[in-house]
Design a protein around this motif. Structure first.
Motif, PDB file in Angstrom:
ATOM      1  N   GLY A 118       0.622  -1.395  -0.038  1.00 27.41           N
ATOM      2  CA  GLY A 118      -0.135   0.194   0.094  1.00 27.41           C
ATOM      3  C   GLY A 118       0.938   1.248  -0.121  1.00 27.41           C
ATOM      4  N   THR A 119       2.073   1.333  -0.383  1.00 28.17           N
ATOM      5  CA  THR A 119       2.849   2.290  -0.478  1.00 28.17           C
ATOM      6  C   THR A 119       3.162   2.841  -1.747  1.00 28.17           C
ATOM      7  OG1 THR A 119       4.691   0.802  -0.444  1.00 28.17           O
ATOM      8  CG2 THR A 119       4.339   1.454   1.658  1.00 28.17           C
ATOM      9  N   THR A 120       2.367   2.535  -2.680  1.00 32.35           N
ATOM     10  CA  THR A 120       2.605   2.891  -4.141  1.00 32.35           C
ATOM     11  C   THR A 120       1.042   3.151  -4.531  1.00 32.35           C
ATOM     12  OG1 THR A 120       3.003   1.080  -5.162  1.00 32.35           O
ATOM     13  CG2 THR A 120       4.887   2.347  -4.690  1.00 32.35           C
ATOM     14  N   ASN A 121       0.687   4.319  -5.282  1.00 33.44           N
ATOM     15  CA  ASN A 121      -0.828   4.358  -5.662  1.00 33.44           C
ATOM     16  C   ASN A 121      -1.003   3.716  -7.177  1.00 33.44           C
ATOM     17  OD1 ASN A 121       0.348   6.099  -7.567  1.00 33.44           O
ATOM     18  ND2 ASN A 121      -0.329   8.221  -6.521  1.00 33.44           N
ATOM     19  N   GLU A 122      -1.927   4.038  -7.572  1.00 33.61           N
ATOM     20  CA  GLU A 122      -2.270   3.348  -8.757  1.00 33.61           C
ATOM     21  C   GLU A 122      -1.402   3.692 -10.231  1.00 33.61           C
ATOM     22  OE1 GLU A 122      -4.563   7.018  -8.803  1.00 33.61           O
ATOM     23  OE2 GLU A 122      -4.250   5.560  -7.397  1.00 33.61           O
ATOM     24  N   LYS A 123      -0.659   4.792  -9.930  1.00 32.78           N
ATOM     25  CA  LYS A 123       0.210   5.187 -11.076  1.00 32.78           C
ATOM     26  C   LYS A 123       1.800   4.795 -10.618  1.00 32.78           C
ATOM     27  CE  LYS A 123      -2.373   9.399 -12.368  1.00 32.78           C
ATOM     28  NZ  LYS A 123      -2.275  10.738 -12.266  1.00 32.78           N
ATOM     29  N   GLY A 129      -0.867   4.088   2.955  1.00 30.85           N
ATOM     30  CA  GLY A 129      -2.419   3.846   3.248  1.00 30.85           C
ATOM     31  C   GLY A 129      -3.239   3.567   1.779  1.00 30.85           C
ATOM     32  N   TYR A 130      -2.471   3.359   0.719  1.00 35.78           N
ATOM     33  CA  TYR A 130      -3.299   2.838  -0.542  1.00 35.78           C
ATOM     34  C   TYR A 130      -3.774   1.549  -0.284  1.00 35.78           C
ATOM     35  CZ  TYR A 130      -4.274   2.005  -5.595  1.00 35.78           C
ATOM     36  OH  TYR A 130      -4.787   1.767  -6.548  1.00 35.78           O
ATOM     37  N   ASN A 131      -5.239   1.601  -0.854  1.00 35.78           N
ATOM     38  CA  ASN A 131      -5.815  -0.072  -0.861  1.00 35.78           C
ATOM     39  C   ASN A 131      -5.586  -0.612  -2.246  1.00 35.78           C
ATOM     40  OD1 ASN A 131      -7.538  -2.159  -0.763  1.00 35.78           O
ATOM     41  ND2 ASN A 131      -9.087  -1.156  -0.403  1.00 35.78           N
ATOM     42  N   PRO A 132      -4.374  -1.811  -2.236  1.00 35.07           N
ATOM     43  CA  PRO A 132      -4.087  -2.368  -3.279  1.00 35.07           C
ATOM     44  C   PRO A 132      -5.106  -2.997  -3.975  1.00 35.07           C
ATOM     45  CG  PRO A 132      -3.255  -3.284  -1.231  1.00 35.07           C
ATOM     46  CD  PRO A 132      -3.801  -2.134  -0.963  1.00 35.07           C
ATOM     47  N   ALA A 237       0.329  -7.030   6.018  1.00 37.67           N
ATOM     48  CA  ALA A 237      -0.571  -7.876   6.577  1.00 37.67           C
ATOM     49  C   ALA A 237      -2.219  -7.534   6.495  1.00 37.67           C
ATOM     50  CB  ALA A 237      -0.430  -8.136   8.101  1.00 37.67           C
ATOM     51  N   PRO A 238      -2.774  -6.473   6.788  1.00 37.70           N
ATOM     52  CA  PRO A 238      -4.236  -6.130   6.566  1.00 37.70           C
ATOM     53  C   PRO A 238      -4.448  -5.896   5.240  1.00 37.70           C
ATOM     54  CG  PRO A 238      -2.756  -4.059   7.290  1.00 37.70           C
ATOM     55  CD  PRO A 238      -1.892  -5.276   7.500  1.00 37.70           C
ATOM     56  N   ASN A 239      -3.609  -5.682   4.353  1.00 39.59           N
ATOM     57  CA  ASN A 239      -4.114  -5.920   2.688  1.00 39.59           C
ATOM     58  C   ASN A 239      -4.116  -7.086   2.264  1.00 39.59           C
ATOM     59  OD1 ASN A 239      -4.319  -2.902   2.728  1.00 39.59           O
ATOM     60  ND2 ASN A 239      -1.954  -2.721   2.234  1.00 39.59           N
ATOM     61  N   ILE A 240      -3.365  -8.044   3.015  1.00 40.60           N
ATOM     62  CA  ILE A 240      -3.390  -9.441   2.441  1.00 40.60           C
ATOM     63  C   ILE A 240      -4.674  -9.990   2.828  1.00 40.60           C
ATOM     64  CG2 ILE A 240      -2.298 -11.587   2.775  1.00 40.60           C
ATOM     65  CD1 ILE A 240       0.381 -10.202   3.135  1.00 40.60           C
ATOM     66  N   LEU A 241      -5.169  -9.497   3.707  1.00 48.30           N
ATOM     67  CA  LEU A 241      -6.390 -10.239   4.519  1.00 48.30           C
ATOM     68  C   LEU A 241      -7.563  -9.846   3.845  1.00 48.30           C
ATOM     69  CD1 LEU A 241      -5.932  -9.995   8.375  1.00 48.30           C
ATOM     70  CD2 LEU A 241      -5.852 -11.903   6.943  1.00 48.30           C
ATOM     71  N   LYS A 242      -7.552  -8.391   3.449  1.00 47.39           N
ATOM     72  CA  LYS A 242      -8.770  -7.860   2.418  1.00 47.39           C
ATOM     73  C   LYS A 242      -8.635  -8.463   1.169  1.00 47.39           C
ATOM     74  CE  LYS A 242      -8.016  -3.254   4.073  1.00 47.39           C
ATOM     75  NZ  LYS A 242      -7.544  -1.924   3.681  1.00 47.39           N
ATOM     76  N   ILE A 243      -7.615  -8.884   0.560  1.00 50.84           N
ATOM     77  CA  ILE A 243      -7.608  -9.431  -0.828  1.00 50.84           C
ATOM     78  C   ILE A 243      -7.994 -10.816  -0.608  1.00 50.84           C
ATOM     79  CG2 ILE A 243      -6.088  -9.964  -2.890  1.00 50.84           C
ATOM     80  CD1 ILE A 243      -4.455  -7.509  -2.404  1.00 50.84           C
TER      81      ILE A 243
END
Length: 317
Positions: A118-123, A129-132, A237-243
């Protein structure tokens, strides 16, 4: 014989080139800025399976024509293609998107490298805090629109020709999709999945019908694995759980490309014993021989203990 081609996709700075370097023999340029890669990078990875020589007790005589065999494990070569980073709007040409998408036309499988930190945005720009999960959704849409736009803009001509020559829908669609290395069974599987039976009235298809067909077709023609990269980052970790809660378990792989590169380098320099793909590695202090003298003459040639001792001696040197 058809050689398997894996296409590596994702936004800029997601770690695609690092992943290619970690999994293949490539040495792609890596940089902490968008569009480090412009032309596709290629490499050869090795899929590990048990070699028949092990079952036949012929490991010492095994010399495969392709790949290699190491102690009964066969390393089968697979070609991997890393295309430049895609950005939202790629299907409309943003970021040279059409060129980058065209590089994928012959891939059999896609690996979508997702920066799960979550440390790089869509570009591909640095952020926090970006949501991958957004990257998965917009990239899937871009791939769909890439094919849909190519077909939709000439759909009236396609239908007219289809009616004039009285072709089957499967033949007409396969011809239009042949530029994506599409085979007839893939088109037929798409139609079967959508419960279409010949004769199919293509003239009655709306834009929504065509889009639905393309979406289903892509899932069959370009099966995709989501490689959640940079899992060593503390914010991953939290982003892995979301996906993981949204996408099937068998479509997700966890990855730390830089860690793999580091392990491979240490193994090459003989600081550790490590084979690519293994879940663990060993240093010389991990071996039972480290503090215990051993009489080499008592080790049975070819035994696991004798193999371990040879590795230990190599690391010790």
């Amino acid at each position: 014989m058809h050689s398997l081609l894996i296409g590596v996709v994702g936004k800029p700075s997601a770690g695609k080139s690092s992943f290619l370097n970690a999994t293949t023999d490539a040495n792609a340029k890596v940089g902490a800025y968008p569009f480090t890669t412009i032309e596709p990078n290629q490499g050869i990875a090795f899929y590990q399976v048990e070699c028949p020589c092990l079952r036949l007790n012929k490991s010492k005589q095994c010399k495969p024509k392709y790949g290699k065999c190491v102690d009964g494990t066969r390393f089968v070569p697979v070609k991997v293609l890393d295309v430049a980073g895609l950005v939202p709007g790629a299907s409309e040409g943003l970021g040279l998107g059409n060129k980058f998408l065209d590089d994928l036309r012959h891939a059999d499988v896609l690996l979508h490298i997702v920066d799960v930190s979550g440390t790089t945005n869509e570009k591909g720009e640095n952020t926090k805090g970006y949501n991958p999960i957004n990257d998965i959704e917009w990239l899937n849409t871009e791939i769909r629109d890439w094919i849909y736009n190519n077909i939709q803009k000439k759909w009236p001509q396609i239908v007219r020709r289809h009616l004039a020559i009285k072709s089957t829908a499967a033949n007409t669609l396969q011809l239009q999709l042949s530029g994506y290395s599409t085979r007839m069974p893939q088109v037929q599987q798409t139609l079967d999945t959508l419960h279409y039976k010949e004769p199919i009235d293509l003239a009655s298809w709306t834009d929504s019908t065509l889009q639905n067909f393309i979406t289903t077709f892509i899932s069959i023609r370009f099966p995709t694995i989501y490689v959640l990269n940079k899992i060593d980052h503390p914010d991953s970790a939290p982003n892995i759980l979301k996906i993981s809660s949204k996408y099937p378990e068998d479509s997700i792989v966890l990855s730390s490309s830089l860690s793999e590169i580091f392990l491979r380098k240490l193994a090459t320099q003989k600081f550790i014993s490590y084979t690519t793909g293994q879940n663990d590695f060993m240093t010389k202090t991990d071996f039972t021989f480290f503090n215990t003298p051993v009489d080499v003459s008592t080790l049975e040639v070819g035994s696991e203990e004798e193999k371990e001792y040879r590795i230990y001696e190599s690391l010790k040197e």
